[in-house]
Each structure stands twice: as structure tokens, then as C-alpha cells.
Design a protein around this motif. Structure first.
Motif, mmCIF file in Angstrom:
data_model
loop_
_atom_site.group_PDB
_atom_site.id
_atom_site.type_symbol
_atom_site.label_atom_id
_atom_site.label_comp_id
_atom_site.label_asym_id
_atom_site.label_seq_id
_atom_site.Cartn_x
_atom_site.Cartn_y
_atom_site.Cartn_z
ATOM 1 N N PRO A 43 -28.005 12.796 -12.298
ATOM 2 C CA PRO A 43 -28.758 11.580 -12.642
ATOM 3 C C PRO A 43 -28.855 10.578 -11.489
ATOM 4 O O PRO A 43 -29.727 9.702 -11.505
ATOM 5 N N LEU A 44 -27.991 10.719 -10.495
ATOM 6 C CA LEU A 44 -28.036 9.811 -9.341
ATOM 7 C C LEU A 44 -29.371 9.911 -8.588
ATOM 8 O O LEU A 44 -29.799 8.964 -7.931
ATOM 9 N N TRP A 45 -30.051 11.038 -8.721
ATOM 10 C CA TRP A 45 -31.346 11.224 -8.039
ATOM 11 C C TRP A 45 -32.524 10.737 -8.911
ATOM 12 O O TRP A 45 -33.628 10.646 -8.415
ATOM 13 N N GLN A 46 -32.268 10.536 -10.214
ATOM 14 C CA GLN A 46 -33.413 10.340 -11.111
ATOM 15 C C GLN A 46 -33.305 9.207 -12.117
ATOM 16 O O GLN A 46 -34.319 8.679 -12.551
ATOM 17 N N ASP A 47 -32.082 8.882 -12.534
ATOM 18 C CA ASP A 47 -31.919 7.962 -13.657
ATOM 19 C C ASP A 47 -31.499 6.581 -13.146
ATOM 20 O O ASP A 47 -30.341 6.355 -12.796
ATOM 21 N N GLU A 49 -31.072 3.693 -14.609
ATOM 22 C CA GLU A 49 -30.043 2.997 -15.395
ATOM 23 C C GLU A 49 -28.645 3.495 -15.016
ATOM 24 O O GLU A 49 -27.727 2.716 -14.812
ATOM 25 N N TYR A 50 -28.530 4.814 -14.924
ATOM 26 C CA TYR A 50 -27.259 5.429 -14.544
ATOM 27 C C TYR A 50 -26.894 5.020 -13.119
ATOM 28 O O TYR A 50 -25.774 4.575 -12.838
ATOM 29 N N ALA A 51 -27.859 5.161 -12.220
ATOM 30 C CA ALA A 51 -27.595 4.950 -10.797
ATOM 31 C C ALA A 51 -27.208 3.499 -10.488
ATOM 32 O O ALA A 51 -26.424 3.236 -9.570
ATOM 33 N N LYS A 52 -27.730 2.560 -11.275
ATOM 34 C CA LYS A 52 -27.403 1.137 -11.094
ATOM 35 C C LYS A 52 -25.912 0.871 -11.189
ATOM 36 O O LYS A 52 -25.384 -0.019 -10.540
ATOM 37 N N LYS A 53 -25.241 1.661 -12.018
ATOM 38 C CA LYS A 53 -23.811 1.434 -12.250
ATOM 39 C C LYS A 53 -22.934 2.126 -11.210
ATOM 40 O O LYS A 53 -21.716 2.014 -11.252
ATOM 41 N N THR A 54 -23.534 2.865 -10.301
ATOM 42 C CA THR A 54 -22.747 3.565 -9.283
ATOM 43 C C THR A 54 -22.593 2.686 -8.041
ATOM 44 O O THR A 54 -23.185 1.610 -7.956
ATOM 45 N N ARG A 55 -21.823 3.168 -7.080
ATOM 46 C CA ARG A 55 -21.610 2.432 -5.824
ATOM 47 C C ARG A 55 -22.913 2.164 -5.075
ATOM 48 O O ARG A 55 -22.983 1.288 -4.236
ATOM 49 N N TYR A 56 -23.942 2.957 -5.372
ATOM 50 C CA TYR A 56 -25.211 2.823 -4.651
ATOM 51 C C TYR A 56 -26.114 1.750 -5.245
ATOM 52 O O TYR A 56 -27.041 1.299 -4.592
ATOM 53 N N GLY A 57 -25.856 1.388 -6.503
ATOM 54 C CA GLY A 57 -26.652 0.340 -7.138
ATOM 55 C C GLY A 57 -28.082 0.753 -7.454
ATOM 56 O O GLY A 57 -28.915 -0.079 -7.811
ATOM 57 N N GLY A 58 -28.383 2.031 -7.324
ATOM 58 C CA GLY A 58 -29.726 2.522 -7.630
ATOM 59 C C GLY A 58 -29.869 3.966 -7.195
ATOM 60 O O GLY A 58 -28.961 4.525 -6.565
ATOM 61 N N ILE A 59 -31.018 4.524 -7.511
ATOM 62 C CA ILE A 59 -31.297 5.922 -7.167
ATOM 63 C C ILE A 59 -31.208 6.143 -5.651
ATOM 64 O O ILE A 59 -31.642 5.299 -4.879
ATOM 65 N N ILE A 60 -30.639 7.274 -5.274
ATOM 66 C CA ILE A 60 -30.696 7.707 -3.872
ATOM 67 C C ILE A 60 -31.285 9.122 -3.831
ATOM 68 O O ILE A 60 -31.420 9.768 -4.869
ATOM 69 N N ALA A 61 -31.620 9.568 -2.635
ATOM 70 C CA ALA A 61 -32.206 10.903 -2.478
ATOM 71 C C ALA A 61 -31.101 11.939 -2.277
ATOM 72 O O ALA A 61 -30.086 11.643 -1.653
ATOM 73 N N PRO A 62 -31.288 13.154 -2.785
ATOM 74 C CA PRO A 62 -30.314 14.222 -2.496
ATOM 75 C C PRO A 62 -30.374 14.583 -1.004
ATOM 76 O O PRO A 62 -31.388 14.324 -0.344
ATOM 77 N N PRO A 63 -29.300 15.179 -0.468
ATOM 78 C CA PRO A 63 -29.273 15.494 0.968
ATOM 79 C C PRO A 63 -30.439 16.363 1.418
ATOM 80 O O PRO A 63 -30.851 16.303 2.578
ATOM 81 N N ALA A 64 -30.999 17.142 0.481
ATOM 82 C CA ALA A 64 -32.089 18.072 0.832
ATOM 83 C C ALA A 64 -33.392 17.366 1.198
ATOM 84 O O ALA A 64 -34.316 17.988 1.708
ATOM 85 N N LEU A 65 -33.490 16.076 0.946
ATOM 86 C CA LEU A 65 -34.747 15.369 1.236
ATOM 87 C C LEU A 65 -35.103 15.414 2.723
ATOM 88 O O LEU A 65 -36.274 15.390 3.094
ATOM 89 N N LEU A 66 -34.071 15.473 3.571
ATOM 90 C CA LEU A 66 -34.325 15.495 5.007
ATOM 91 C C LEU A 66 -34.237 16.922 5.537
ATOM 92 O O LEU A 66 -33.735 17.810 4.881
ATOM 93 N N CYS A 67 -34.723 17.084 6.756
ATOM 94 C CA CYS A 67 -34.691 18.378 7.430
ATOM 95 C C CYS A 67 -35.629 19.393 6.782
ATOM 96 O O CYS A 67 -35.227 20.447 6.319
ATOM 97 N N ASN A 68 -36.893 19.050 6.717
ATOM 98 C CA ASN A 68 -37.929 19.975 6.259
ATOM 99 C C ASN A 68 -39.273 19.459 6.775
ATOM 100 O O ASN A 68 -39.337 18.408 7.413
ATOM 101 N N ALA A 69 -40.317 20.203 6.466
ATOM 102 C CA ALA A 69 -41.641 19.860 7.010
ATOM 103 C C ALA A 69 -42.095 18.471 6.562
ATOM 104 O O ALA A 69 -42.640 17.699 7.346
ATOM 105 N N ARG A 70 -41.875 18.135 5.276
ATOM 106 C CA ARG A 70 -42.296 16.822 4.800
ATOM 107 C C ARG A 70 -41.572 15.686 5.521
ATOM 108 O O ARG A 70 -42.125 14.610 5.725
ATOM 109 N N ALA A 71 -40.325 15.936 5.869
ATOM 110 C CA ALA A 71 -39.545 14.923 6.574
ATOM 111 C C ALA A 71 -39.838 14.955 8.079
ATOM 112 O O ALA A 71 -39.226 14.224 8.849
ATOM 113 N N GLY A 72 -40.765 15.812 8.496
ATOM 114 C CA GLY A 72 -41.200 15.805 9.892
ATOM 115 C C GLY A 72 -40.348 16.610 10.847
ATOM 116 O O GLY A 72 -40.545 16.538 12.062
ATOM 117 N N THR A 73 -39.416 17.383 10.333
ATOM 118 C CA THR A 73 -38.518 18.139 11.208
ATOM 119 C C THR A 73 -39.309 19.162 12.036
ATOM 120 O O THR A 73 -40.020 19.980 11.480
#
Lengths: 151, 157
Positions: A43-47, A49-73
């Protein structure tokens, strides 16, 4: 066995030359697509309400978001090879800061290294590409080192 | 919410909680869209055959993404993934789809890991692991390593 090096002067000139920067505007929809594609229901990637209560204070991206064609690698680097067949050999990532929706990530790649090896089917070329990912504040969020094999 | 893992909970040799994955042709299409990797090697039979791999193969980056999932699940939201590396040593072939939503019978992959080192550096509780994706024949097609920072029960700051 083939004589001499397959790494030409023209290829050597490309070492360290930075490719065109790629800008990735991180959106919640893209993060969700990524999480669904790899099958990660965290849920840290999508929810929000859930993510707000975590140390991040909101949604973050999974590690896989970087290092691919979309991320420009690997974007814009002049990868040359005398061979027609190519495969991804491996990746190495260092993570420094979380990536959040709304972040604007700029990535820049360069060829860091060439190696040649004798494989079962003859010579193989290993090209190593390094990429730095910075956010809109100029902070490095991650770096990656990717190996491409051609043979 | 899942139970948080702490530095004190792991020792050298401890197992990273295994994670099962099933690669399907459908998943590869989704991954191509999400990652922007539209190399036909991952969806076109003739192209894959001409490239010498027989039939379409699972994206290396998808297997790396699975390993990321393995680690972020294990370390919980208070853990930090600092480093992840893997090598695409063995090729994996996705299951074909039997219907719009379910795959044919076949191979299941497992993402696994073990703790190789734990130490404290600059007040950070660091754990290093060997990680890998294993195919249905228990071969490690995608070996790698990961470094994480875990919270400590003793050092509440």
C-alpha cells in the motif's frame, strides 16, 4: 579466434560523454502501473491514507521506478558494437532518497567502461552505462550501473 | 500493517522471507508498458528466435523489480533499501495465458535471500544479503546482492 580488440577508437571517444538528459515527471498513475506490472500490492506505493501514516508521509515509488527506458536509463549515449545480438547483463543501483509523486526526475547516462571477453560463441562486448537520477531540487535520488552484453 | 523487522531480529544466515512470482506473457506486456522497454525480444516469437534465445524471455529488469519487491516486503516501511544489484545470468520463459486472466500451468519462480553480514556504521544498522530469483528447477537465474538499513530496538533516536 578473432585478432585484436573490438573496442575501436570511435567507441573509446564516447567514454564519459553524457547523453541527453531525460525528464520523468513522476505521477501516481505511473507508480500504480509499475506496481501492478511487477505484482507488488504494497500500500505504500498506492494507498495515500495508509502512506500518510508512515515515515514518508505519503505515497512513494517502488525501487523499480528507476533504471529503465521510461526513467531515461541509457538514453542518448552512443552505444556501438560490432555485433547484432544484445542482452541486458545486470544492474546495480544505489538509492539515496525516496521518489514521490510530483517529483521531476532528471537522469543523465554515460558510457563508463567497455570490457571484452571470449565466450563460448566467440567474442563478447560488455558495455557499462552509468546513470545519475536527480530530483527537482538537484538532489541525487539514485545512481545505476547497467551492463549490456553484445555478441 | 505487517510486523516491522528490526536489526536485532536477523543474524548472518537468516533467511529473507521468500516471495513467489509467476511470469506470464501478460505480465511481460504490462511490464513493457510500465518500464518503456519495448524490445520485441520480450514479446515476438520470430524476433526472439533470430536473437538466438528461442522464444520471448522475461525482462531482466522485471526480475530486478521482483527482487526489489522481495526486499521492501522484508524490511518493512521502516527499513531502507540502499543498494540492489543483480545479474541476468539465466533466461526465463514466461507462462502463456490460458484465459484473459489466468496463466497456463507451469513454472513458478521464487525470490529468495540470506543475510551475509550485519554491522553498525555511522549509527546505521546495516544488513547485507545475497538475493536471487530461482526458476522452477531451483536454478538461480538472477543472482544479486542487497544492502539495507533496519531500525534498531536498542537505538531509538
Amino acid at each position: 579466434m578473432q585478432q585484436g580488440s573490438i573496442i575501436t577508437d570511435e567507441m573509446k571517444e564516447q567514454l564519459g560523454v553524457e547523453g541527453t538528459p531525460t525528464i520523468l515527471e513522476v505521477e501516481k498513475g505511473h507508480i500504480r502501473m509499475m506496481a501492478e506490472a511487477l505484482g507488488d500490492p504494497n500500500p505504500l506505493w498506492q494507498d495515500e491514507e495508509y502512506a500518510k501514516k508512515t515515515r514518508y508521509g505519503g505515497i512513494i515509488a517502488p525501487p523499480a521506478l528507476l533504471c529503465n527506458a521510461r526513467a531515461g536509463t541509457g538514453r542518448g549515449v552512443q552505444m556501438k558494437s560490432p555485433f547484432l545480438r544484445a542482452l541486458a547483463g545486470g544492474d546495480e543501483l544505489e538509492y539515496y532518497l525516496p521518489v514521490r509523486p510530483g517529483d521531476v526526475i532528471t537522469s543523465v547516462s554515460k558510457i563508463a567502461e567497455y570490457n571484452e571477453r571470449e565466450g563460448r560463441r566467440g567474442k563478447m562486448l560488455f558495455t557499462i552505462i552509468e546513470t545519475t537520477y536527480k530530483n527537482q531540487r538537484g538532489e541525487v535520488v539514485a545512481t545505476s550501473r547497467s551492463t549490456y552484453i553484445s555478441y | 500493517m505487517k510486523k516491522q523487522l528490526y536489526y536485532e531480529d536477523v543474524e548472518v544466515g537468516s533467511e529473507v522471507t521468500p516471495l513467489a512470482k509467476i511470469a506470464t506473457t501478460q505480465m511481460l506486456v504490462k511490464w513493457a508498458g510500465a518500464s518503456g522497454d519495448f524490445n520485441p525480444l520480450h514479446y515476438e516469437d520470430t524476433f526472439a528466435a533470430n536473437q538466438g534465445v528461442g522464444s520471448p524471455i522475461v525482462h531482466g529488469a522485471l526480475k530486478r523489480a521482483w527482487l526489489g519487491h522481495l526486499m521492501t516486503d522484508w524490511i518493512g516501511e521502516q527499513g531502507l533499501l540502499k543498494r540492489l544489484s543483480c545479474q541476468y545470468r539465466g533466461m526465463d520463459k514466461p507462462r502463456k495465458m490460458a484465459s484473459m486472466i489466468s496463466p497456463e500451468e507451469g513454472e513458478t519462480w521464487w525470490c529468495k535471500g540470506t543475510v551475509t553480514k550485519k554491522y553498525i556504521e555511522d549509527d546505521q544498522h546495516i544488513v547485507e544479503c545475497d538475493i536471487w530469483v530461482e526458476n522452477g528447477r531451483e536454478e538461480k537465474t538472477t543472482p544479486g546482492t542487497a544492502t539495507v538499513i533496519l531500525p534498531s530496538r536498542e537505538a531509538k533516536s
